[in-house]
Design a protein around this motif. Structure first.
Motif, mmCIF file in Angstrom:
data_model
loop_
_atom_site.group_PDB
_atom_site.id
_atom_site.type_symbol
_atom_site.label_atom_id
_atom_site.label_comp_id
_atom_site.label_asym_id
_atom_site.label_seq_id
_atom_site.Cartn_x
_atom_site.Cartn_y
_atom_site.Cartn_z
ATOM 1 N N VAL A 129 14.437 45.886 27.133
ATOM 2 C CA VAL A 129 14.807 46.430 25.821
ATOM 3 C C VAL A 129 13.585 46.582 24.910
ATOM 4 O O VAL A 129 13.732 47.013 23.759
ATOM 5 C CB VAL A 129 15.865 45.532 25.139
ATOM 6 N N PHE A 130 12.377 46.250 25.397
ATOM 7 C CA PHE A 130 11.168 46.447 24.589
ATOM 8 C C PHE A 130 9.973 46.515 25.520
ATOM 9 O O PHE A 130 9.834 45.711 26.448
ATOM 10 C CB PHE A 130 10.973 45.288 23.599
ATOM 11 N N THR A 131 9.074 47.491 25.260
ATOM 12 C CA THR A 131 7.873 47.661 26.072
ATOM 13 C C THR A 131 6.698 47.999 25.169
ATOM 14 O O THR A 131 6.812 48.856 24.289
ATOM 15 C CB THR A 131 8.053 48.788 27.110
ATOM 16 N N ALA A 132 5.577 47.310 25.386
ATOM 17 C CA ALA A 132 4.328 47.640 24.691
ATOM 18 C C ALA A 132 3.207 47.493 25.704
ATOM 19 O O ALA A 132 2.853 46.381 26.096
ATOM 20 C CB ALA A 132 4.107 46.718 23.498
ATOM 21 N N GLU A 133 2.663 48.629 26.158
ATOM 22 C CA GLU A 133 1.598 48.634 27.163
ATOM 23 C C GLU A 133 0.336 49.201 26.543
ATOM 24 O O GLU A 133 0.191 50.414 26.392
ATOM 25 C CB GLU A 133 2.022 49.451 28.384
ATOM 26 N N GLU A 134 -0.547 48.306 26.147
ATOM 27 C CA GLU A 134 -1.819 48.708 25.565
ATOM 28 C C GLU A 134 -2.769 47.523 25.645
ATOM 29 O O GLU A 134 -2.361 46.392 25.951
ATOM 30 C CB GLU A 134 -1.630 49.143 24.110
ATOM 31 N N ALA A 135 -4.014 47.769 25.369
ATOM 32 C CA ALA A 135 -5.011 46.705 25.467
ATOM 33 C C ALA A 135 -4.829 45.678 24.353
ATOM 34 O O ALA A 135 -4.518 46.024 23.208
ATOM 35 C CB ALA A 135 -6.406 47.315 25.396
ATOM 36 N N ALA A 136 -5.012 44.426 24.725
ATOM 37 C CA ALA A 136 -5.020 43.308 23.769
ATOM 38 C C ALA A 136 -3.718 43.204 22.983
ATOM 39 O O ALA A 136 -3.716 43.152 21.753
ATOM 40 C CB ALA A 136 -6.212 43.422 22.831
ATOM 41 N N VAL A 137 -2.602 43.140 23.696
ATOM 42 C CA VAL A 137 -1.298 42.968 23.051
ATOM 43 C C VAL A 137 -0.643 41.702 23.602
ATOM 44 O O VAL A 137 -0.767 41.386 24.794
ATOM 45 C CB VAL A 137 -0.390 44.204 23.290
ATOM 46 N N TYR A 138 0.032 40.978 22.721
ATOM 47 C CA TYR A 138 0.701 39.747 23.132
ATOM 48 C C TYR A 138 1.877 39.508 22.187
ATOM 49 O O TYR A 138 1.768 39.739 20.974
ATOM 50 C CB TYR A 138 -0.265 38.552 23.075
ATOM 51 N N ALA A 139 3.014 39.036 22.735
ATOM 52 C CA ALA A 139 4.232 38.842 21.938
ATOM 53 C C ALA A 139 4.708 37.400 22.033
ATOM 54 O O ALA A 139 4.559 36.737 23.067
ATOM 55 C CB ALA A 139 5.343 39.780 22.411
ATOM 56 N N THR A 140 5.297 36.924 20.928
ATOM 57 C CA THR A 140 5.884 35.590 20.872
ATOM 58 C C THR A 140 7.245 35.673 20.182
ATOM 59 O O THR A 140 7.582 36.681 19.550
ATOM 60 C CB THR A 140 4.981 34.614 20.094
ATOM 61 N N ILE A 141 8.010 34.584 20.298
ATOM 62 C CA ILE A 141 9.299 34.463 19.626
ATOM 63 C C ILE A 141 9.130 33.513 18.451
ATOM 64 O O ILE A 141 8.667 32.386 18.624
ATOM 65 C CB ILE A 141 10.384 33.935 20.583
ATOM 66 N N ASP A 142 9.497 33.983 17.262
ATOM 67 C CA ASP A 142 9.360 33.159 16.061
ATOM 68 C C ASP A 142 10.676 33.173 15.292
ATOM 69 O O ASP A 142 10.985 34.122 14.585
ATOM 70 C CB ASP A 142 8.224 33.684 15.184
ATOM 71 N N ARG A 143 11.482 32.098 15.449
ATOM 72 C CA ARG A 143 12.739 31.911 14.714
ATOM 73 C C ARG A 143 13.641 33.140 14.789
ATOM 74 O O ARG A 143 14.165 33.631 13.789
ATOM 75 C CB ARG A 143 12.442 31.548 13.259
ATOM 76 N N GLY A 144 13.803 33.659 15.987
ATOM 77 C CA GLY A 144 14.692 34.791 16.203
ATOM 78 C C GLY A 144 14.048 36.151 16.042
ATOM 79 O O GLY A 144 14.710 37.172 16.254
ATOM 80 N N ASP A 145 12.761 36.196 15.684
ATOM 81 C CA ASP A 145 12.050 37.471 15.552
ATOM 82 C C ASP A 145 11.069 37.634 16.705
ATOM 83 O O ASP A 145 10.527 36.648 17.231
ATOM 84 C CB ASP A 145 11.272 37.531 14.231
ATOM 85 N N LEU A 146 10.821 38.883 17.058
ATOM 86 C CA LEU A 146 9.802 39.210 18.048
ATOM 87 C C LEU A 146 8.519 39.545 17.294
ATOM 88 O O LEU A 146 8.481 40.504 16.513
ATOM 89 C CB LEU A 146 10.239 40.395 18.905
ATOM 90 N N VAL A 147 7.465 38.764 17.514
ATOM 91 C CA VAL A 147 6.198 38.969 16.809
ATOM 92 C C VAL A 147 5.158 39.451 17.819
ATOM 93 O O VAL A 147 4.813 38.728 18.766
ATOM 94 C CB VAL A 147 5.728 37.678 16.127
ATOM 95 N N VAL A 148 4.667 40.654 17.604
ATOM 96 C CA VAL A 148 3.708 41.283 18.513
ATOM 97 C C VAL A 148 2.353 41.347 17.820
ATOM 98 O O VAL A 148 2.233 41.881 16.710
ATOM 99 C CB VAL A 148 4.173 42.686 18.923
ATOM 100 N N THR A 149 1.328 40.820 18.490
ATOM 101 C CA THR A 149 -0.038 40.831 17.941
ATOM 102 C C THR A 149 -0.892 41.784 18.762
ATOM 103 O O THR A 149 -0.946 41.688 19.994
ATOM 104 C CB THR A 149 -0.653 39.423 17.973
#
Length: 265
Positions: free
Chosen positions: A189-209
């Motif tokens: 249900v979510f895709t991010a394919e690019e250089a230097a990307v990382y995702a975490t879960i924060d209190r029910g939110d998806l946080v992408v850096t």
């Protein structure tokens, strides 16, 4: 030595451990009330020959205080135990009984997550780039450069799975994916394919850096980062917040900033 009213002052008795100077036996009023008859029994220190002569005002005040102590002692005897200590224990029991007991089925508490094979999810996912699948190989033995996180992102009955794919050498993220369980299978249900990307879960939110690189930046020293927060809305993630951070090049072990111009002669 006698006092002003002709009676012994009792100080010698106190030194011998007898009466307390007011005619009370060792143990005080509590011993007389709880252990002996109040009006004449066998309590030590009483005048068996008849009424005592008049006392001074200070002695009368001491007698009044003794009556108050006797009243408190009666209450302690009628409690059937150890008086105020019983009351203290009862209050503790009430506090313990009133404290909420956490339930093992509380949905807000920790939940067990069913572990999945993230490599199998990635290789079976038709939305993932074919080249990334081909490059997805173990770094050492059977250890893949893949992180997996579990949490509640989409409101599904089962925890969602966030998978991050990195490079083996410098652990730079190259792909982030979110899987939501539908019936008996997981759906991307979510895709991010690019250089230097990382995702975490924060209190029910998806946080992408996402690391931001300026021209000439080495991989280990980006110029800044974008932090984007996504929330599940209906059947997809929508952007909720965005923060950009610029990194300083004057601290740490980063490369020295380039000179701004030629040096003065």
């Amino acid at each position: 030595m006698r006092g002003l009213d002709g009676e012994p002052d009792g100080r010698g008795d106190r030194h011998r451990g007898g009466s307390d100077g007011e005619g009370n036996a060792p143990g005080g009023p509590v011993a007389e009330v709880c252990g002996e008859d109040l009006d004449g029994g066998s309590g030590a220190g009483r005048d068996a020959t008849g009424p005592r002569p008049p006392r001074t005002a200070r002695a009368a005040g001491a007698a009044t205080a003794g009556l108050v102590a006797v009243g408190l002692s009666l209450a302690a005897c009628s409690s059937g135990g150890t008086g105020s200590r019983d009351e203290g224990a009862a209050r503790t029991d009430e506090v313990v009984a009133a404290a909420p007991v956490p339930s093992a089925s509380d949905p807000s508490g920790p939940q067990a997550a069913e572990r999945v094979d993230p490599i199998a999810l990635l290789k079976a996912d038709p939305k993932i780039d074919a080249g990334l699948k081909d490059d997805l190989k173990p770094c050492v033995a059977d250890a893949y450069p893949v992180d997996a996180s579990y949490g509640n992102l989409t409101g599904a009955s089962d925890p969602d799975v966030v998978v991050n794919v990195m490079t083996c050498g410098d652990a730079v993220g190259i792909g982030t994916y979110v899987y939501r369980k539908q019936s008996d299978r997981y759906e991307n249900v979510f895709t991010a394919e690019e250089a230097a990307v990382y995702a975490t879960i924060d209190r029910g939110d998806l946080v992408v850096t996402r690391q931001v690189y300026a021209k000439g930046d080495p991989v280990a020293y980006p110029s800044g980062e974008d932090v984007i927060t996504y929330r599940w809305s209906g059947n997809a993630f929508t952007q909720h917040d965005w923060v950009h951070n610029d990194y300083s090049r004057a601290v740490g072990d980063g490369p020295e900033p380039a000179p701004s111009g030629p040096a003065a002669p």
